[in-house]
Design a protein around this motif. Structure first.
Motif, PDB file in Angstrom:
ATOM      1  N   ASP A  61       0.977  -1.042   0.030  1.00 34.58           N
ATOM      2  CA  ASP A  61       0.243  -0.415  -0.144  1.00 34.58           C
ATOM      3  C   ASP A  61       0.535   1.279  -0.029  1.00 34.58           C
ATOM      4  O   ASP A  61       0.769   2.845  -0.454  1.00 34.58           O
ATOM      5  CB  ASP A  61      -0.882  -0.091   1.339  1.00 34.58           C
ATOM      6  CG  ASP A  61      -2.026  -0.788   1.224  1.00 34.58           C
ATOM      7  OD1 ASP A  61      -2.490  -1.246   1.830  1.00 34.58           O
ATOM      8  OD2 ASP A  61      -2.300  -1.210  -0.302  1.00 34.58           O
ATOM      9  N   SER A  62       1.881   1.084   0.433  1.00 33.31           N
ATOM     10  CA  SER A  62       2.982   2.674   0.772  1.00 33.31           C
ATOM     11  C   SER A  62       3.860   3.145  -0.605  1.00 33.31           C
ATOM     12  O   SER A  62       3.937   4.449  -1.039  1.00 33.31           O
ATOM     13  CB  SER A  62       4.371   2.459   2.164  1.00 33.31           C
ATOM     14  OG  SER A  62       5.038   1.067   1.114  1.00 33.31           O
ATOM     15  N   VAL A  63       3.327   2.181  -1.324  1.00 29.55           N
ATOM     16  CA  VAL A  63       3.912   2.813  -2.980  1.00 29.55           C
ATOM     17  C   VAL A  63       2.821   2.325  -4.063  1.00 29.55           C
ATOM     18  O   VAL A  63       2.980   2.881  -5.173  1.00 29.55           O
ATOM     19  CB  VAL A  63       5.311   2.053  -3.401  1.00 29.55           C
ATOM     20  CG1 VAL A  63       6.349   1.754  -2.426  1.00 29.55           C
ATOM     21  CG2 VAL A  63       4.517   0.403  -3.981  1.00 29.55           C
ATOM     22  N   LYS A  64       1.708   2.149  -3.794  1.00 29.83           N
ATOM     23  CA  LYS A  64       0.341   1.471  -4.885  1.00 29.83           C
ATOM     24  C   LYS A  64       0.132   2.735  -5.528  1.00 29.83           C
ATOM     25  O   LYS A  64      -0.116   3.587  -4.868  1.00 29.83           O
ATOM     26  CB  LYS A  64      -0.446   0.533  -4.662  1.00 29.83           C
ATOM     27  CG  LYS A  64      -1.538  -0.040  -4.948  1.00 29.83           C
ATOM     28  CD  LYS A  64      -2.246  -0.975  -4.349  1.00 29.83           C
ATOM     29  CE  LYS A  64      -1.810  -2.417  -3.565  1.00 29.83           C
ATOM     30  NZ  LYS A  64      -2.928  -3.120  -2.983  1.00 29.83           N
ATOM     31  N   GLY A  65       0.380   2.962  -7.122  1.00 31.68           N
ATOM     32  CA  GLY A  65      -0.164   3.983  -7.323  1.00 31.68           C
ATOM     33  C   GLY A  65       0.305   4.820  -7.783  1.00 31.68           C
ATOM     34  O   GLY A  65       1.060   5.764  -8.400  1.00 31.68           O
ATOM     35  N   ARG A  66       2.273   4.952  -6.545  1.00 33.64           N
ATOM     36  CA  ARG A  66       2.958   5.677  -7.001  1.00 33.64           C
ATOM     37  C   ARG A  66       4.557   4.675  -8.187  1.00 33.64           C
ATOM     38  O   ARG A  66       5.493   5.528  -8.649  1.00 33.64           O
ATOM     39  CB  ARG A  66       3.593   6.213  -5.805  1.00 33.64           C
ATOM     40  CG  ARG A  66       2.619   7.019  -5.282  1.00 33.64           C
ATOM     41  CD  ARG A  66       3.047   8.060  -3.925  1.00 33.64           C
ATOM     42  NE  ARG A  66       4.222   6.927  -3.040  1.00 33.64           N
ATOM     43  CZ  ARG A  66       5.312   6.854  -2.390  1.00 33.64           C
ATOM     44  NH1 ARG A  66       5.894   7.120  -3.023  1.00 33.64           N
ATOM     45  NH2 ARG A  66       5.476   5.941  -1.930  1.00 33.64           N
ATOM     46  N   PHE A  67       4.606   3.061  -8.355  1.00 32.20           N
ATOM     47  CA  PHE A  67       5.689   2.844  -8.471  1.00 32.20           C
ATOM     48  C   PHE A  67       4.806   1.729  -9.140  1.00 32.20           C
ATOM     49  O   PHE A  67       3.696   1.266  -8.868  1.00 32.20           O
ATOM     50  CB  PHE A  67       6.457   1.398  -6.760  1.00 32.20           C
ATOM     51  CG  PHE A  67       6.581   2.332  -6.390  1.00 32.20           C
ATOM     52  CD1 PHE A  67       6.914   4.293  -6.375  1.00 32.20           C
ATOM     53  CD2 PHE A  67       8.031   2.325  -5.370  1.00 32.20           C
ATOM     54  CE1 PHE A  67       7.367   4.919  -5.409  1.00 32.20           C
ATOM     55  CE2 PHE A  67       8.787   2.684  -4.870  1.00 32.20           C
ATOM     56  CZ  PHE A  67       8.874   4.502  -4.205  1.00 32.20           C
ATOM     57  N   THR A  68       5.780   1.124 -10.382  1.00 31.86           N
ATOM     58  CA  THR A  68       5.353   0.553 -11.295  1.00 31.86           C
ATOM     59  C   THR A  68       6.687  -0.336 -11.650  1.00 31.86           C
ATOM     60  O   THR A  68       7.484  -0.073 -12.476  1.00 31.86           O
ATOM     61  CB  THR A  68       4.554   1.343 -12.228  1.00 31.86           C
ATOM     62  OG1 THR A  68       3.510   2.381 -12.201  1.00 31.86           O
ATOM     63  CG2 THR A  68       4.743   0.436 -13.581  1.00 31.86           C
ATOM     64  N   ILE A  69       6.550  -2.144 -11.928  1.00 33.67           N
ATOM     65  CA  ILE A  69       7.376  -2.397 -12.094  1.00 33.67           C
ATOM     66  C   ILE A  69       7.150  -3.341 -14.077  1.00 33.67           C
ATOM     67  O   ILE A  69       5.483  -3.181 -13.850  1.00 33.67           O
ATOM     68  CB  ILE A  69       7.924  -3.973 -11.343  1.00 33.67           C
ATOM     69  CG1 ILE A  69       8.624  -4.312 -11.659  1.00 33.67           C
ATOM     70  CG2 ILE A  69       6.169  -4.670 -11.330  1.00 33.67           C
ATOM     71  CD1 ILE A  69       8.762  -5.781 -10.925  1.00 33.67           C
ATOM     72  N   SER A  70       8.312  -3.240 -14.328  1.00 31.51           N
ATOM     73  CA  SER A  70       8.046  -3.411 -15.992  1.00 31.51           C
ATOM     74  C   SER A  70       9.243  -5.085 -16.192  1.00 31.51           C
ATOM     75  O   SER A  70      10.361  -4.352 -15.451  1.00 31.51           O
ATOM     76  CB  SER A  70       7.267  -2.536 -16.916  1.00 31.51           C
ATOM     77  OG  SER A  70       8.006  -1.537 -16.453  1.00 31.51           O
TER      78      SER A  70
END
Length: 133
Positions: A61-70
């Motif tokens: 939850d601390s990074v959801k919406g801000r971090f993206t892994i690909s």
């Protein structure tokens, strides 16, 4: 021993963005689940992004919406795109790879399930991210 190599860390102002890269030679990262966790001084390690071999992703939850892994198979590279960075995101960020999706996903589900680096199939030495004005 094959190692992963992280890059892209640095100093960024709050609210800024940064993209980390994780590369490897001699092995195809597409065959592995990949994850990023971070370690800040005096704080518990935290898994921040996990990518399964089939493409499923897990974020705390601390990074959801801000971090993206690909991942980019052609470049044999996994990326961690970080936006709207906060001072509390300051840490050393590590990339790890494992042949088992469940092992990797556990890293992002609970901090206590993050293993020592050498318990994963492959790991990097980390890259420093500092968020400060």
């Amino acid at each position: 021993q094959l190692q992963l190599v992280e890059s892209g860390g640095g100093l960024v102002q709050p609210g800024g963005s940064l993209t980390l890269s994780c590369t490897a030679s001699g092995v195809t990262l597409d065959h592995f689940a990949i994850g990023w966790f971070r370690q800040a001084p005096g704080k518990e390690r935290e898994g921040v992004a996990c990518l399964g071999r089939g493409g499923s992703t897990t974020y705390p939850d601390s990074v959801k919406g801000r971090f993206t892994i690909s991942r980019d198979g052609a470049k044999n590279t996994v990326y961690l795109k970080m936006s709207n960075l906060r001072p509390e995101d300051t840490a050393v960020y590590y990339c790890v790879a494992d042949g088992f999706d469940t092992t990797l996903r556990a890293m992002c589900e609970a901090p206590q399930r993050i293993l020592a680096l050498d318990r994963y199939d492959y790991w990097g030495r980390g890259t420093q991210v500092t968020v400060s004005s």
